[in-house]
Design an enzyme around this catalytic site. Structure first.
Site, PDB file in Angstrom:
ATOM      1  N   CYS A   1      -3.141   6.026  -6.150  1.00  0.00           N
ATOM      2  CA  CYS A   1      -2.221   6.853  -5.287  1.00  0.00           C
ATOM      3  C   CYS A   1      -1.803   8.137  -5.265  1.00  0.00           C
ATOM      4  O   CYS A   1      -1.075   9.035  -4.766  1.00  0.00           O
ATOM      5  CB  CYS A   1      -0.814   5.840  -4.804  1.00  0.00           C
ATOM      6  SG  CYS A   1      -1.478   4.434  -4.142  1.00  0.00           S
TER       7      CYS A   1
ATOM      8  N   CYS B   1       4.166   7.465  -8.482  1.00  0.00           N
ATOM      9  CA  CYS B   1       3.431   6.476  -9.042  1.00  0.00           C
ATOM     10  C   CYS B   1       2.095   5.914  -8.614  1.00  0.00           C
ATOM     11  O   CYS B   1       2.057   6.401  -7.571  1.00  0.00           O
ATOM     12  CB  CYS B   1       4.533   5.059  -9.170  1.00  0.00           C
ATOM     13  SG  CYS B   1       4.540   4.636  -7.304  1.00  0.00           S
TER      14      CYS B   1
END
Length: 439
Positions: free
Chosen positions: A96, A419
């Site tokens: 991500c 994250c």
């Protein structure tokens, strides 16, 4: 930790950013591929900036769920968007934070003199995931390329069971642990005391902030409308923002991952999203000579990696103190915060960790906590929970939003933190140029 010295090299500036509207998977962009979306985002950025494509030295795009037909989607999309054939382009993947990696790699190529103009960003189509056959059938298909007679083909199914003929659909889970992201978020929320109510309240805030920003035209400023073939229907806004959401509606939703006692629901999680985003990076002198008025520079960045079994979604809690210390800044020096919202529970847990003396001592090696982030500076236009989260593109959306907020709010520093799967984390520090004019 060694402090970061002032960088004597030329500023790398964020000239502009643009994205497609973000669409829930299976809706407005269901017939498009990640290549299509990347092409549209690049073309939109070029159109928005009036960029001379002959000046582009490099294109770098992130993606997570790669289409094997366009495995280097950056190159294919760049050619389709009108970038000259002599311009190198490559694709990166870091879960991500793929677009974060694309942006910082682009900045590095400018700092080291390899380039002066870079387009960086990312793309993702979760409506077009690669669904494959199971391994025994794949092995048979590879073997069949050597078949020469009818007899060979008659034995094709020998040794295969009915289960082997079923398709294999990718799951959003951590390869090293086998747990889904939602299950990991449940563990994280339980460990750091992120209650169901706190998670729902944060999710509601994200949607309310996004709805308000959309109503004020702030989101439209960041995106270029898209006409979707074959009917060329116009898509000009994100379709995941729930302006009518209420705390009562969110509280009524059942757990999505750990049933029946979990706290992570469809309402306080980011949703599967299709979209692409790109930013134009330049050496400051190049930007000025090209007629632009750069106002925001990329000051610094850091990446982190933790054990995915224990800290899968804690990237911001680890990267925030590192980037602050490297640049001799305190939390109160930051004017704009843009954190990736994978789950409301992930955000709540990271905020708690940053404001925890025990976490600072046990996990950061610090004598004192980082501190409480002032929410009046935090994700003011919503985030991934409401706007959407195309895995490979979110980092570029965050950079664009943070840069635009920094200019509009007349701040000095912006911090982006994210994250990612694998226990990875990213932080990017933006600085508003001292000579920039207020809007």
């Amino acid at each position: 930790m060694q402090k970061r010295d002032s960088n004597p090299q030329e500023n790398v500036v964020v000239v502009a950013g643009s994205r497609t509207p973000f669409q829930r998977s299976g809706t407005g962009f269901r017939d498009l591929t990640s290549y299509d979306l990347a092409r549209l985002a690049l073309a939109g950025l070029i159109r928005k900036t009036g960029l001379d494509t002959a000046s582009v030295d490099r294109v770098i795009l992130g993606t997570v769920v790669s289409n094997f037909q366009t495995s280097n989607v950056a190159r294919d999309a760049a050619l389709a968007a009108g970038i000259p054939v002599a311009t190198p382009a490559h694709t990166v993947s870091q879960a991500c934070i793929s677009a974060n990696q694309a942006v910082t790699a682009g900045a590095d190529s400018i700092r080291t003199g390899q380039a002066q103009t870079v387009i960086a960003g990312g793309t993702e189509s979760l409506s077009d995931i690669p669904i494959r056959y199971r391994k025994p059938l794949r092995q048979k298909l590879v073997e069949s390329q050597r078949y020469r007679s009818v007899t060979d083909y008659l034995g094709f199914l020998r040794g295969l069971g009915l289960r082997d003929l079923l398709p294999e659909i990718p799951s959003i889970s951590e390869f090293s642990t086998g747990l889904t992201m939602g299950e990991d978020c449940e563990r994280l929320a339980a460990r750091y005391g992120a209650s169901r109510r706190e998670q729902d309240e944060y999710a509601l805030r994200s949607h309310q902030r996004a709805a308000e920003a959309a109503a004020r035209g702030l989101l439209a400023d960041e995106m270029e409308p898209v006409r979707v073939p074959p009917r060329f229907d116009l898509v000009q806004e994100d379709n995941g923002v729930r302006a009518d959401s209420t705390l009562e509606k969110l509280a009524s939703l059942k757990p999505a991952f750990v049933k029946p006692y979990g706290n992570v629901t469809a309402g306080n999680s980011s949703f599967l999203t299709d979209g692409a985003a790109a930013v134009l990076l330049m050496a400051e002198s190049k930007a000025r000579s090209a007629g632009y008025q750069p106002q925001v520079a990329i000051q610094d960045y850091v990446y982190s990696a933790q054990d995915p079994r224990d800290a899968l979604l804690l990237g911001p809690a680890y990267t925030t103190p590192r980037i602050l210390e490297r640049n001799r800044l305190e939390l109160e020096d930051i004017d704009v915060f843009e954190f990736h919202e994978a789950f409301a529970g992930q955000i709540v847990a990271n905020l708690k960790c940053l404001d925890s003396e025990e976490f600072a001592r046990s996990h950061l090696g610090r004598e004192r906590k980082v501190g409480a982030i002032p929410m009046e500076k935090f994700n003011l236009h919503g985030g991934s929970l409401s706007l959407g989260h195309p895995f490979g593109a979110t980092g570029a959306r965050l950079v664009t939003t943070a840069a635009r907020r920094l200019i509009r709010e007349r701040g000095r520093w912006a911090l982006i933190a994210s994250c990612a799967a694998g226990g990875l984390g990213s932080a990017i520090l933006l600085r508003r140029l001292s000579e920039a004019k207020d809007d």
